[in-house]
Design a protein around this motif. Structure first.
Motif, PDB file in Angstrom:
ATOM      1  N   PHE A 235      40.097  42.586 -25.565  1.00 22.14           N
ATOM      2  CA  PHE A 235      39.690  42.863 -24.190  1.00 22.14           C
ATOM      3  C   PHE A 235      39.822  41.542 -23.449  1.00 22.14           C
ATOM      4  O   PHE A 235      38.938  40.694 -23.533  1.00 22.14           O
ATOM      5  CB  PHE A 235      38.241  43.354 -24.116  1.00 22.14           C
ATOM      6  CG  PHE A 235      38.055  44.739 -24.658  1.00 22.14           C
ATOM      7  CD1 PHE A 235      38.516  45.838 -23.950  1.00 22.14           C
ATOM      8  CD2 PHE A 235      37.419  44.956 -25.874  1.00 22.14           C
ATOM      9  CE1 PHE A 235      38.346  47.127 -24.440  1.00 22.14           C
ATOM     10  CE2 PHE A 235      37.254  46.235 -26.369  1.00 22.14           C
ATOM     11  CZ  PHE A 235      37.720  47.325 -25.656  1.00 22.14           C
TER      12      PHE A 235
ATOM     13  N   LEU B 111      38.779  38.354 -25.231  1.00 14.50           N
ATOM     14  CA  LEU B 111      37.948  38.695 -26.383  1.00 14.50           C
ATOM     15  C   LEU B 111      38.750  39.465 -27.426  1.00 14.50           C
ATOM     16  O   LEU B 111      39.280  40.538 -27.148  1.00 14.50           O
ATOM     17  CB  LEU B 111      36.764  39.539 -25.879  1.00 14.50           C
ATOM     18  CG  LEU B 111      35.681  39.903 -26.872  1.00 14.50           C
ATOM     19  CD1 LEU B 111      34.895  38.663 -27.278  1.00 14.50           C
ATOM     20  CD2 LEU B 111      34.756  40.951 -26.267  1.00 14.50           C
TER      21      LEU B 111
ATOM     22  N   VAL C 203      38.623  41.733 -30.304  1.00 12.01           N
ATOM     23  CA  VAL C 203      37.597  42.591 -30.911  1.00 12.01           C
ATOM     24  C   VAL C 203      38.023  43.088 -32.290  1.00 12.01           C
ATOM     25  O   VAL C 203      37.260  43.031 -33.239  1.00 12.01           O
ATOM     26  CB  VAL C 203      37.260  43.764 -29.970  1.00 12.01           C
ATOM     27  CG1 VAL C 203      36.298  44.724 -30.648  1.00 12.01           C
ATOM     28  CG2 VAL C 203      36.640  43.238 -28.681  1.00 12.01           C
TER      29      VAL C 203
ATOM     30  N   GLY D 295      27.700  45.280 -38.336  1.00  9.00           N
ATOM     31  CA  GLY D 295      26.758  44.833 -37.321  1.00  9.00           C
ATOM     32  C   GLY D 295      27.147  45.274 -35.925  1.00  9.00           C
ATOM     33  O   GLY D 295      28.264  45.741 -35.687  1.00  9.00           O
ATOM     34  N   SER D 296      26.214  45.109 -35.013  1.00  7.89           N
ATOM     35  CA  SER D 296      26.466  45.471 -33.631  1.00  7.89           C
ATOM     36  C   SER D 296      27.538  44.555 -33.053  1.00  7.89           C
ATOM     37  O   SER D 296      27.516  43.345 -33.261  1.00  7.89           O
ATOM     38  CB  SER D 296      25.162  45.328 -32.838  1.00  7.89           C
ATOM     39  OG  SER D 296      25.374  45.764 -31.542  1.00  7.89           O
ATOM     40  N   GLY D 297      28.509  45.150 -32.387  1.00  9.20           N
ATOM     41  CA  GLY D 297      29.579  44.355 -31.792  1.00  9.20           C
ATOM     42  C   GLY D 297      30.709  44.039 -32.743  1.00  9.20           C
ATOM     43  O   GLY D 297      31.638  43.305 -32.396  1.00  9.20           O
ATOM     44  N   SER D 298      30.653  44.598 -33.961  1.00  9.76           N
ATOM     45  CA  SER D 298      31.710  44.280 -34.926  1.00  9.76           C
ATOM     46  C   SER D 298      33.003  45.038 -34.630  1.00  9.76           C
ATOM     47  O   SER D 298      34.037  44.720 -35.220  1.00  9.76           O
ATOM     48  CB  SER D 298      31.222  44.586 -36.345  1.00  9.76           C
ATOM     49  OG  SER D 298      30.799  45.919 -36.433  1.00  9.76           O
ATOM     50  N   GLY D 299      32.950  46.008 -33.736  1.00 10.87           N
ATOM     51  CA  GLY D 299      34.183  46.694 -33.335  1.00 10.87           C
ATOM     52  C   GLY D 299      34.322  48.119 -33.860  1.00 10.87           C
ATOM     53  O   GLY D 299      35.401  48.699 -33.770  1.00 10.87           O
ATOM     54  N   LYS D 300      33.222  48.693 -34.339  1.00 13.46           N
ATOM     55  CA  LYS D 300      33.292  50.042 -34.911  1.00 13.46           C
ATOM     56  C   LYS D 300      33.682  51.075 -33.857  1.00 13.46           C
ATOM     57  O   LYS D 300      34.598  51.880 -34.066  1.00 13.46           O
ATOM     58  CB  LYS D 300      31.930  50.422 -35.532  1.00 13.46           C
ATOM     59  CG  LYS D 300      31.418  49.405 -36.546  1.00 13.46           C
ATOM     60  CD  LYS D 300      30.062  49.789 -37.111  1.00 13.46           C
ATOM     61  CE  LYS D 300      28.930  49.837 -36.111  1.00 13.46           C
ATOM     62  NZ  LYS D 300      28.541  48.549 -35.527  1.00 13.46           N
ATOM     63  N   SER D 301      32.974  51.028 -32.726  1.00 11.16           N
ATOM     64  CA  SER D 301      33.287  52.007 -31.674  1.00 11.16           C
ATOM     65  C   SER D 301      34.698  51.800 -31.149  1.00 11.16           C
ATOM     66  O   SER D 301      35.424  52.773 -30.898  1.00 11.16           O
ATOM     67  CB  SER D 301      32.315  51.875 -30.508  1.00 11.16           C
ATOM     68  OG  SER D 301      31.019  52.156 -30.932  1.00 11.16           O
ATOM     69  N   THR D 302      35.069  50.554 -31.003  1.00  9.64           N
ATOM     70  CA  THR D 302      36.409  50.263 -30.498  1.00  9.64           C
ATOM     71  C   THR D 302      37.459  50.861 -31.425  1.00  9.64           C
ATOM     72  O   THR D 302      38.456  51.428 -30.982  1.00  9.64           O
ATOM     73  CB  THR D 302      36.593  48.738 -30.363  1.00  9.64           C
ATOM     74  OG1 THR D 302      35.551  48.227 -29.546  1.00  9.64           O
ATOM     75  CG2 THR D 302      37.934  48.401 -29.746  1.00  9.64           C
TER      76      THR D 302
ATOM     77  N   GLU E 239      28.075  56.984 -34.392  1.00 12.91           N
ATOM     78  CA  GLU E 239      26.610  56.848 -34.282  1.00 12.91           C
ATOM     79  C   GLU E 239      25.983  58.034 -33.565  1.00 12.91           C
ATOM     80  O   GLU E 239      25.268  57.862 -32.588  1.00 12.91           O
ATOM     81  CB  GLU E 239      26.257  55.560 -33.543  1.00 12.91           C
ATOM     82  CG  GLU E 239      26.722  54.349 -34.315  1.00 12.91           C
ATOM     83  CD  GLU E 239      26.181  53.063 -33.715  1.00 12.91           C
ATOM     84  OE1 GLU E 239      25.030  53.085 -33.257  1.00 12.91           O
ATOM     85  OE2 GLU E 239      26.909  52.058 -33.730  1.00 12.91           O
TER      86      GLU E 239
ATOM     87  N   HIS F 295      24.544  53.914 -38.726  1.00 16.53           N
ATOM     88  CA  HIS F 295      23.561  52.916 -39.144  1.00 16.53           C
ATOM     89  C   HIS F 295      22.618  53.497 -40.191  1.00 16.53           C
ATOM     90  O   HIS F 295      21.713  52.826 -40.656  1.00 16.53           O
ATOM     91  CB  HIS F 295      22.748  52.430 -37.932  1.00 16.53           C
ATOM     92  CG  HIS F 295      23.505  51.442 -37.097  1.00 16.53           C
ATOM     93  ND1 HIS F 295      23.283  51.278 -35.763  1.00 16.53           N
ATOM     94  CD2 HIS F 295      24.491  50.576 -37.422  1.00 16.53           C
ATOM     95  CE1 HIS F 295      24.104  50.348 -35.295  1.00 16.53           C
ATOM     96  NE2 HIS F 295      24.848  49.912 -36.288  1.00 16.53           N
TER      97      HIS F 295
HETATM   98  N1  LIG Z   1      35.707  47.982 -22.393  1.00 19.66           N
HETATM   99  C1  LIG Z   1      35.357  46.780 -22.906  1.00 19.66           C
HETATM  100  N2  LIG Z   1      35.594  45.657 -22.217  1.00 19.66           N
HETATM  101  C2  LIG Z   1      35.261  44.450 -22.727  1.00 19.66           C
HETATM  102  N3  LIG Z   1      34.677  44.277 -23.901  1.00 19.66           N
HETATM  103  C3  LIG Z   1      34.396  45.358 -24.635  1.00 19.66           C
HETATM  104  C4  LIG Z   1      34.712  46.682 -24.164  1.00 19.66           C
HETATM  105  N4  LIG Z   1      34.319  47.555 -25.107  1.00 19.66           N
HETATM  106  C5  LIG Z   1      33.779  46.830 -26.099  1.00 19.66           C
HETATM  107  N5  LIG Z   1      33.821  45.516 -25.823  1.00 19.66           N
HETATM  108  C6  LIG Z   1      33.331  44.431 -26.685  1.00 19.66           C
HETATM  109  O1  LIG Z   1      33.918  44.585 -27.956  1.00 19.66           O
HETATM  110  C7  LIG Z   1      33.006  44.237 -28.979  1.00 19.66           C
HETATM  111  C8  LIG Z   1      32.898  45.356 -29.966  1.00 19.66           C
HETATM  112  O2  LIG Z   1      32.308  46.467 -29.343  1.00 19.66           O
HETATM  113  P1  LIG Z   1      32.067  47.828 -30.091  1.00 19.66           P
HETATM  114  O3  LIG Z   1      31.436  48.743 -29.128  1.00 19.66           O
HETATM  115  O4  LIG Z   1      33.326  48.271 -30.730  1.00 19.66           O
HETATM  116  O5  LIG Z   1      31.042  47.400 -31.214  1.00 19.66           O
HETATM  117  P2  LIG Z   1      30.253  48.305 -32.251  1.00 19.66           P
HETATM  118  O6  LIG Z   1      30.612  47.815 -33.602  1.00 19.66           O
HETATM  119  O7  LIG Z   1      30.494  49.721 -31.986  1.00 19.66           O
HETATM  120  O8  LIG Z   1      28.752  47.918 -31.944  1.00 19.66           O
HETATM  121  P3  LIG Z   1      27.435  48.853 -31.932  1.00 19.66           P
HETATM  122  O9  LIG Z   1      26.975  48.954 -33.346  1.00 19.66           O
HETATM  123  O10 LIG Z   1      26.472  48.051 -31.127  1.00 19.66           O
HETATM  124  O11 LIG Z   1      27.801  50.128 -31.307  1.00 19.66           O
HETATM  125  C9  LIG Z   1      31.708  43.910 -28.298  1.00 19.66           C
HETATM  126  O12 LIG Z   1      31.592  42.503 -28.224  1.00 19.66           O
HETATM  127  C10 LIG Z   1      31.859  44.488 -26.915  1.00 19.66           C
HETATM  128  O13 LIG Z   1      31.159  43.725 -25.984  1.00 19.66           O
END
Ligand SMILES: Nc1ncnc2c1ncn2[C@@H]1O[C@H](COP(=O)(O)OP(=O)(O)OP(=O)(O)O)[C@@H](O)[C@H]1O
Ligand SMILES: [Mg+2]
Lengths: 244, 224
Positions: free
Chosen positions: A11, A14, A16, A35-42, A161, A193
């Protein structure tokens, strides 16, 4: 098979996802933890084409999600259940479920409704069929979300999640349903989680850490002392989750 | 011709004609304005680059300049530049349509942006096409949000039609002027003309309330 090769996702500045390699076969239940922010949702969002990948390849049964002409086919094979439910608020439960089957799969309204009612029935939701999302409890919304996904007869069910906006009672309710689906042999990619749940249902555990896959192991090995726990970061993560 | 000649039965016919012209211009310009305004709103929403910018500049002019100036510009300006002759009514309809469209575009854009975007992502993930998403998800929700705004605009634009008499349209206000000049009964003529607009506006508001009820069932249900 969902095949992810050398997937990078940035992004802006960043980074990810940093070189993800992952294959998911039909019939597998794969839990993705980290962990949170590790990129799972992405990662999930890359699979269903909601996020444009920066480089690498991602195919669903051979359909390349980066090609607009193949993306629709790839999307037809996957169905996602979302953390925040994301139901269509202006449609009642049945219409939420039948919208895509009618407009994407080409079912008649009647066929789609019969299917929807069967699904709702299997989740003890038939009495809520004509309710609007705003009239449902969180657990009911999520069951409707699961029905909406299953109504597409997906080959792969993607879950991000899906219990984390629910209270413990409703969480248990939704997890029971997932267990049933697993018994029926659905392919599932499940960001969660709920470590105990992951341990119970998964065939494989993928641990994501700061955009890379730290461990991708079958469940048995992952939870063995000489498996995932050998990684200090995973051990730390699991201890932390266990104390919550 | 000068001095009080009293009312005659023909005044009722004049009134009816004026009413017909006002309502006709109003309905036509609202309909055209709605079509055009929705089109502009969608062009903006889907970010069709060049077109969106140009249309927005024109809309800004239409929203921020007096309608009388716009009427003069169209009625006198367009024939002078293009050689196309226009009747006063045509000029009035085109001007009011464009003006209405500019306001409707804003309403459309703001009501679309009030829709929770995650549900649109969900819809895309189920392989629904952008067209189906527009028709089945965006439109119904945006419409239910925009009804009160559209009704407010319609009531306002109805009053604005009274300005078209300046380019010589025989609308309701012009009829009032004519009858008033003949009879010298301003306290009879203008209350009647005013009441006619008032009743039309109330009818619009009533229609709006009914539409709103019909299209926001999901909101009303949740308040029960
Ligand atoms: N649209 C976006 N624009 C900029 N940064 C993004 C965007 N979407 C996600 N990120 C960043 O990418 C990183 C990973 O986000 P992601 O949502 O994939 O994490 P996650 O593993 O699902 O975390 P969680 O367990 O908190 O849901 C985070 O640092 C987030 O801030
Ligand atoms: Mg997440």
């Amino acid at each position: 098979m969902i095949e992810i090769k050398n997937l990078y996702k940035d992004f802006g500045e960043l980074n990810v996802l940093k070189g993800i390699n992952l294959s998911i076969h039909e019939g597998e239940v794969v839990s993705i933890i980290g962990g949170s922010g590790s990129g799972k949702s992405t990662m999930i969002r890359c699979i269903n084409g909601l996020e444009k990948i920066t480089s690498g390849t991602l195919t669903v049964d051979g359909f390349d999600v980066t090609k607009p002409s193949e993306l629709l086919e790839a999307r037809k094979k996957c169905a996602t259940v979302f953390q925040q439910f994301d139901l269509y608020p202006h449609l009642n439960v049945v219409d939420n479920i039948t919208l895509a089957p009618i407009n994407v799969l080409g079912l008649s309204k009647a066929e789609a409704q019969i299917k929807a009612m069967e699904l709702l029935d299997s989740m003890a939701m038939s009495d809520r069929a004509t309710f609007y999302p705003s009239q449902l409890s969180g657990g009911q919304k999520q069951r409707a979300g699961i029905c909406r996904a299953l109504a597409m007869n997906p080959r792969y069910l993607l879950l991000d999640e899906i219990t984390s906006s629910l209270d413990p009672e409703m969480t248990a309710e939704v997890l029971e349903i997932l267990k049933l689906l697993v018994k029926r042999g659905i392919t599932m990619i499940c960001v969660t989680h709920e470590i105990d749940f992951a341990r119970e249902i998964s065939d494989r555990i993928v641990f994501l850490d700061e955009g890379t896959i730290l461990k991708d192991m079958d469940k048995q090995s992952f939870f063995n002392d000489d498996g995932g726990l050998m990684e200090p970061r995973i051990a730390k993560f699991l201890t932390k989750m266990a104390t919550i | 011709m000068y001095g009080s000649e009293g009312f005659s039965i023909y005044d009722i016919i004049l009134w009816a004609q004026g009413l017909g012209v006002s309502v006709g211009v109003f309905i036509l310009s609202m309909t055209l304005g709605l079509l055009l305004g929705v089109a502009i709103g969608l062009i903006r929403y889907y970010q069709i680059a060049f077109l969106g910018k140009t249309l927005m500049m024109i809309s800004e002019f239409l929203k921020n300049s007096p309608i009388i100036v716009q009427l003069f510009l169209v009625y006198f300006g367009i024939p002078a530049v293009t050689g196309i002759d226009m009747t006063p009514i045509e000029a009035a309809v085109w001007t009011l349509s464009a003006n209405t469209a500019a306001f409707i575009a804003v309403i459309i854009i703001s009501s679309i942006s009030s829709i929770e975007p995650r549900q649109l992502e969900a819809a895309r993930s189920f392989a629904l096409s952008e067209f189906v998403i527009l028709r089945k998800i965006i439109f119904p929700q945006a419409f239910s949000v925009s009804i009160p705004l559209l009704v407010g605009l319609a009531i306002n634009q109805l009053q604005v039609t009274s300005l078209i008499s300046v380019i010589g349209v025989y609308d309701l206000t012009r009829v009032g002027d004519i009858v008033n000049q003949r009879t010298f009964e301003p306290f009879i003529v203008w209350p009647i003309i005013g009441a006619t607009y008032f009743i039309l506006a109330k009818l619009l508001a009533h229609l709006g309330t009914r539409l709103e009820r019909r299209f926001s069932q999901h909101k009303i249900m949740s308040e029960l």
